[in-house]
Design a protein around this motif. Structure first.
Motif, PDB file in Angstrom:
ATOM      1  N   PHE A 113       0.809  -1.183   0.165  1.00  0.00           N
ATOM      2  CA  PHE A 113       0.153  -0.031   0.118  1.00  0.00           C
ATOM      3  C   PHE A 113       1.030   1.265  -0.022  1.00  0.00           C
ATOM      4  O   PHE A 113       0.192   2.355  -0.155  1.00  0.00           O
ATOM      5  N   THR A 114       2.103   1.172   0.027  1.00  0.00           N
ATOM      6  CA  THR A 114       3.003   2.477   0.141  1.00  0.00           C
ATOM      7  C   THR A 114       3.838   2.312  -0.917  1.00  0.00           C
ATOM      8  O   THR A 114       4.073   3.304  -1.760  1.00  0.00           O
ATOM      9  N   ASN A 115       4.469   1.368  -1.346  1.00  0.00           N
ATOM     10  CA  ASN A 115       5.388   1.175  -2.641  1.00  0.00           C
ATOM     11  C   ASN A 115       5.168  -0.125  -3.420  1.00  0.00           C
ATOM     12  O   ASN A 115       6.168  -1.114  -3.489  1.00  0.00           O
TER      13      ASN A 115
ATOM     14  N   ASP B 297       1.157  11.657 -14.790  1.00  0.00           N
ATOM     15  CA  ASP B 297       0.604  10.586 -13.794  1.00  0.00           C
ATOM     16  C   ASP B 297      -0.616  10.879 -13.200  1.00  0.00           C
ATOM     17  O   ASP B 297      -1.549   9.802 -12.998  1.00  0.00           O
ATOM     18  N   PHE B 298      -1.049  11.947 -12.907  1.00  0.00           N
ATOM     19  CA  PHE B 298      -2.407  12.142 -12.208  1.00  0.00           C
ATOM     20  C   PHE B 298      -3.447  11.769 -13.279  1.00  0.00           C
ATOM     21  O   PHE B 298      -4.424  11.414 -12.594  1.00  0.00           O
TER      22      PHE B 298
ATOM     23  N   ARG C 246      -4.524   9.965 -14.727  1.00  0.00           N
ATOM     24  CA  ARG C 246      -4.882   8.659 -15.171  1.00  0.00           C
ATOM     25  C   ARG C 246      -5.787   7.764 -13.967  1.00  0.00           C
ATOM     26  O   ARG C 246      -6.205   6.868 -14.161  1.00  0.00           O
ATOM     27  N   HIS C 247      -6.199   8.871 -13.064  1.00  0.00           N
ATOM     28  CA  HIS C 247      -7.239   8.256 -12.039  1.00  0.00           C
ATOM     29  C   HIS C 247      -8.611   8.178 -12.754  1.00  0.00           C
ATOM     30  O   HIS C 247      -8.912   8.680 -13.390  1.00  0.00           O
TER      31      HIS C 247
ATOM     32  N   ARG D 233     -10.149  10.914   0.186  1.00  0.00           N
ATOM     33  CA  ARG D 233      -9.676   9.918  -1.019  1.00  0.00           C
ATOM     34  C   ARG D 233      -8.998   8.673  -0.354  1.00  0.00           C
ATOM     35  O   ARG D 233      -8.615   7.770  -1.144  1.00  0.00           O
ATOM     36  N   GLN D 234      -8.554   8.462   1.029  1.00  0.00           N
ATOM     37  CA  GLN D 234      -7.567   7.953   1.631  1.00  0.00           C
ATOM     38  C   GLN D 234      -6.470   7.188   0.261  1.00  0.00           C
ATOM     39  O   GLN D 234      -6.521   6.006  -0.023  1.00  0.00           O
TER      40      GLN D 234
ATOM     41  N   THR E  38      -3.300   5.806  -1.414  1.00  0.00           N
ATOM     42  CA  THR E  38      -2.524   4.960  -1.259  1.00  0.00           C
ATOM     43  C   THR E  38      -1.124   4.763  -2.399  1.00  0.00           C
ATOM     44  O   THR E  38      -1.259   5.824  -3.378  1.00  0.00           O
ATOM     45  N   ALA E  39      -0.172   4.320  -2.000  1.00  0.00           N
ATOM     46  CA  ALA E  39       0.907   4.098  -3.052  1.00  0.00           C
ATOM     47  C   ALA E  39       1.656   5.354  -3.377  1.00  0.00           C
ATOM     48  O   ALA E  39       1.891   6.093  -2.603  1.00  0.00           O
ATOM     49  N   SER E  40       1.624   5.528  -4.687  1.00  0.00           N
ATOM     50  CA  SER E  40       2.505   6.876  -5.115  1.00  0.00           C
ATOM     51  C   SER E  40       1.548   8.061  -4.956  1.00  0.00           C
ATOM     52  O   SER E  40       2.140   9.182  -4.578  1.00  0.00           O
ATOM     53  N   ASP E  41       0.189   7.874  -4.795  1.00  0.00           N
ATOM     54  CA  ASP E  41      -0.727   8.828  -4.256  1.00  0.00           C
ATOM     55  C   ASP E  41      -0.245   9.330  -2.919  1.00  0.00           C
ATOM     56  O   ASP E  41      -0.262  10.511  -2.369  1.00  0.00           O
ATOM     57  N   LEU E  42      -0.402   8.234  -1.894  1.00  0.00           N
ATOM     58  CA  LEU E  42      -0.090   8.552  -0.662  1.00  0.00           C
ATOM     59  C   LEU E  42       1.425   9.293  -0.350  1.00  0.00           C
ATOM     60  O   LEU E  42       1.455  10.155   0.403  1.00  0.00           O
ATOM     61  N   ARG E  43       2.186   8.781  -1.196  1.00  0.00           N
ATOM     62  CA  ARG E  43       3.727   9.359  -1.227  1.00  0.00           C
ATOM     63  C   ARG E  43       3.646  10.988  -1.525  1.00  0.00           C
ATOM     64  O   ARG E  43       4.222  11.479  -0.881  1.00  0.00           O
TER      65      ARG E  43
ATOM     66  N   LYS F 245      10.667   6.798  -5.742  1.00  0.00           N
ATOM     67  CA  LYS F 245      11.271   5.363  -5.548  1.00  0.00           C
ATOM     68  C   LYS F 245      10.857   4.633  -4.236  1.00  0.00           C
ATOM     69  O   LYS F 245      10.894   3.698  -4.308  1.00  0.00           O
ATOM     70  N   GLY F 246      10.309   5.508  -3.432  1.00  0.00           N
ATOM     71  CA  GLY F 246       9.602   4.708  -2.345  1.00  0.00           C
ATOM     72  C   GLY F 246      10.569   4.482  -1.061  1.00  0.00           C
ATOM     73  O   GLY F 246      10.420   3.833  -0.163  1.00  0.00           O
ATOM     74  N   THR F 247      11.995   4.962  -1.248  1.00  0.00           N
ATOM     75  CA  THR F 247      12.917   4.616  -0.679  1.00  0.00           C
ATOM     76  C   THR F 247      13.198   6.030   0.229  1.00  0.00           C
ATOM     77  O   THR F 247      13.530   7.209  -0.326  1.00  0.00           O
TER      78      THR F 247
END
Lengths: 285, 241
Positions: free
Chosen positions: A268-270, B7-8, B10-11, B81-82, B84-89, B222-224
């Motif tokens: 859910f994050t990556n 990127d956006f 595409r929702h 919207r809760q 997630t993933a790249s949106d959350l980041r 990168k999520g890192t």
């Protein structure tokens, strides 16, 4: 009009091809776990000629909650139903590959399906209590499996199961009333108590909260959280927030393929795969 | 991900697309203002002008107002919207970048204030001005580039910012040494030199905020999480991710 329809079909075909191209040959992420309760190896499921599940390999860890997510028709419920042979009831369904629980091959002809389903219990989308009393709903399984030698033992099982399902205080004074008279959320917890009563190792839940309101959903989720100590739980859900809240691992299915599996936090994050990312963020495929 | 906008788009929910676009557009506007604030502050040090100080103050008010507005948007996106993933980041990163921009703006304000104090005290020494100009130019560029790396989701550019900030730190340290020597040689200049040191310190902090933004960009793409790592370690981590 005709032209528009054709253009739309052409676009749909193109989208389909794009998705097919994106589906990985091998599941992304760690499909194996150290202590597995159930193991699936190269599982294919066919409905007639149609391949509904394609080469799925996955471990389900002891005492873990794993959720299966994916768009409608991705095969998540089909795969869930393979885990206690619910697909046996569909004539044209064929399952290839190997699924084991604690080293027993569940598709071995010698396996007794009734006792398998006691080991791998199931809770459905719509609460489906028997048209019997609350007491008998719970006592039914232990009776047919001979788990109690007398009334006292049976009473104990009923009370313990209702306690574990968090329902005892709500129903202890009306055990003889019909199970169908409870509220939707209570009925679903009654079904979970019924599954627990035969001491299963694994509980399969197929969208257990989709017919419940947010409060009843929260109670079932809290129950899942408490039950993870003793049981392995596999849950299919359309609510991604639910998957994110309740599960330790999350598996993403797409067009019959297990695309990605991983720790829920990571998914859910990556997420690694583009299809997983697109699905959980609500983007066009 | 090529850039933020593509990127956006595409929702499935177009409203969600618009909210995220608005979030980023607002952040870029706020970034532009903060960058301008720093540029004006450095200019103020070079040649004092009370009109410039006024402009910096008014930019400061705007930056603060943007901070509140963007945080409100972030709050609303999370609640409704809760993500997630790249949106959350993205949402997390925007909320953090806002903070760094607001603080960079605060540093610019300090620099302007010190120019004003020096002017009012009638000091017109040029000691340390070369260093102020050198570091000022570098950090203005760092801040601008950090915002560009965000808009382009450019990890290489973000990494380069982290490297260039090390160079700013080096110049800063060497400037401190030579200013210390200057104070020993001419104690009459101590008051002025201390003032210059504070200015350099504030500008150096702006470079740190730009580096923080660059680190947020790396996390976004990168999520890192690469905070508190040396540049070499960041490169290693990214190679393995």
């Amino acid at each position: 009009m005709m032209e528009t329809t054709m253009t739309n079909t052409a676009i749909a075909d193109k989208d389909q091809k794009m998705e097919d191209r994106l589906i990985p040959d091998k599941t992304i992420g760690e499909v194996y776990v150290e202590h597995a309760r159930m193991t699936a190896r190269n599982v294919d499921v066919y409905y007639g000629d149609k391949c509904a599940i394609n080469n799925v390999t996955l471990d389900i860890g002891v005492g873990q909650v794993i959720s299966f997510i994916g768009p409608s028709g991705c095969g998540k419920s089909t795969f869930l139903r393979c885990l206690n042979r619910m697909n046996d009831t569909i004539d044209i369904c064929r399952v290839d590959g190997e699924i084991k629980i604690d080293r027993d091959n569940i598709y071995d002809p010698k396996i007794d399906v009734v006792s398998l389903r006691a080991r791998v219990g199931m809770v459905f989308q719509k609460p489906n209590p028997f048209p019997k009393s609350i007491y008998d709903n719970i006592a039914y399984g232990p009776r047919i499996h001979g788990l109690a030698n007398n009334k006292v033992e049976l009473d104990e099982i009923v009370e313990r199961s209702l306690h574990r399902a968090g329902l005892w205080n709500e129903v202890k004074d009306r055990l003889n009333e019909a199970g169908t008279g409870l509220s939707g959320g209570q009925q679903q917890r009654l079904c979970i108590a019924r599954a627990i009563a035969v001491s299963p190792e694994v509980i399969l839940m197929d969208e257990p909260c989709s017919a419940l309101d947010p409060i009843a959903t929260a109670k079932v989720e809290e129950l899942i959280h408490e039950l993870r100590e003793q049981y392995t739980i596999v849950i299919v859900t359309h609510s991604m927030q639910q998957a994110a809240r309740v599960s330790d691992r999350t598996a993403y299915f797409h067009l019959g393929t297990l695309v990605e599996v991983g720790e829920t936090k990571q998914i859910f994050t990556n997420p690694t795969h583009e299809l997983t990312q697109d699905y959980i963020t609500g983007r066009f495929g | 991900m090529s850039d933020l906008k593509s990127d956006f788009a595409r929702h499935i929910s177009s409203e969600f697309n618009e909210e995220l676009e608005e979030l980023c557009a607002d952040l870029m506007k706020m970034g532009g203002l903060a960058e301008r604030q720093v540029r004006l502050a450095v200019q103020c040090q070079e040649s004092f002008d009370s009109a410039l100080v006024e402009q910096i103050r008014s930019a400061e008010n705007s930056v603060n107002a943007w901070e509140i507005r963007i945080d409100e948007l972030v709050e609303s996106v999370i609640a409704r919207r809760q993500p997630t993933a790249s949106d959350l980041r993205l949402v997390l990163v925007v909320s953090k970048i806002v903070r760094d921009l607001e603080r960079a703006g605060d540093e610019a304000n300090k620099v302007a204030l010190m120019a004003q104090q020096a002017h009012e005290a009638g000091r017109n020494s040029t000691v340390g001005m070369v260093e102020v100009r050198a570091i000022g130019e570098q950090v203005i560029r760092l801040l601008g580039d950090s915002l560009t790396s965000f808009a382009r989701l450019d990890v290489d550019m973000a990494l380069d910012i982290a490297r260039r900030d090390k160079e700013v730190d080096r110049i800063y340290q060497s400037a401190l040494r030579s200013l210390a020597t200057f104070m020993i040689e001419d104690p009459r200049e101590i008051g002025h030199v201390l003032n210059v040191m504070w200015v350099l310190r504030a500008l150096e902090r702006v470079g740190d905020h730009a580096t923080n933004i660059a680190e947020h960009v790396i996390y976004l793409v990168k999520g890192t999480d690469v905070r508190h790592l040396s540049v070499t370690n960041v490169e290693e981590t990214l190679k393995n991710s």
